[in-house]
Design an enzyme around this catalytic site. Sequence first.
Site, mmCIF file in Angstrom:
data_model
loop_
_atom_site.group_PDB
_atom_site.id
_atom_site.type_symbol
_atom_site.label_atom_id
_atom_site.label_comp_id
_atom_site.label_asym_id
_atom_site.label_seq_id
_atom_site.Cartn_x
_atom_site.Cartn_y
_atom_site.Cartn_z
ATOM 1 C CD1 TRP A 10 -2.057 -2.149 0.349
ATOM 2 C CD2 TRP A 10 -3.122 -1.176 2.063
ATOM 3 N NE1 TRP A 10 -3.158 -2.909 0.639
ATOM 4 C CE2 TRP A 10 -3.833 -2.341 1.685
ATOM 5 C CE3 TRP A 10 -3.606 -0.415 3.115
ATOM 6 C CZ2 TRP A 10 -5.001 -2.746 2.340
ATOM 7 C CZ3 TRP A 10 -4.764 -0.817 3.762
ATOM 8 C CH2 TRP A 10 -5.459 -1.966 3.369
ATOM 9 C CG HIS A 95 9.587 -1.245 -2.791
ATOM 10 N ND1 HIS A 95 9.676 -0.082 -3.521
ATOM 11 C CD2 HIS A 95 8.553 -1.940 -3.310
ATOM 12 C CE1 HIS A 95 8.714 -0.072 -4.430
ATOM 13 N NE2 HIS A 95 8.016 -1.186 -4.326
ATOM 14 C CD GLU A 97 8.053 3.038 -4.428
ATOM 15 O OE1 GLU A 97 7.468 2.860 -3.338
ATOM 16 O OE2 GLU A 97 7.508 2.793 -5.535
#
Length: 250
Positions: A10, A95, A97
């Site tokens: 999310w 991840h 990011e």
Amino acid sequence: MRKKIVAGNWKMHKNAEETEDLLNDLIDKLPNDVEAQIIVAPTFVNLASAVDHLEFTNIAVAAQNMHQTEAGAFTGEISADMLKSIGVNTVIIGHSERRAYFNETDAILANKVSTALKHDMVVIFCFGEELKDRQDNQHFNVVENQLRDGLFHIENKDWELIVLAYEPVWAIGTGETASPEQAQEMHEFIRETVRKRYGNTIAEDVSILYGGSVKPENAGEIFSKPDVDGGLIGGAALKAEDFSKIVSAI
Ligand code: 13P
């Protein structure tokens, strides 16, 4: 036999109320009869309520990150023990990011993996090349190095807690998906790389998820590839209807 898994990351979306609404919507809409393991990863502040909310369902809760140290003066950080203490047993590590915006190097990620494993947590280990790497035909090298430097220090026995998530950076949030053939080609390479280092059984048993603009329209074709064992879903995980369709496509 390796597991099929569909996980929703999310990212930094949904406040407390919106998290409850989406979880309720998911409980309503997700199919009951799929064999895939379903995971959702809300933000840190909503993890405890998500665990409560999903207690009697087959949906597991994952954190999106954690710190590599057990405890200490690390303002703003969250430890493995804290996650475990609220019933979160799965964590996303590496991840793109986190790598790009928070300077998480392979060395830091290797530490995070070790700490998570020490706490018996399932690790969804993310990696993938950038657009430039693919244009330069370096994508296989980049992925091999990320695996070697971030993950290949673990022991054979640790692999039962590892899920791999190949997420080409150029396909994340861009609407541009790797073609099913590109995904299969890379997943096969990843499995081969694991096989060379850890042997056949571990390579065959590890689930390798694809992430990057997976949508209800393209999920079926991507999931049909033999080395794609599921998906790590960003944007489409924020809508119960879309996420449910993706889960049904497995
Ligand atoms: P999108 O599905 O929004 O491209 O994000 C993928 C992702 O980063 C999941 O971790």
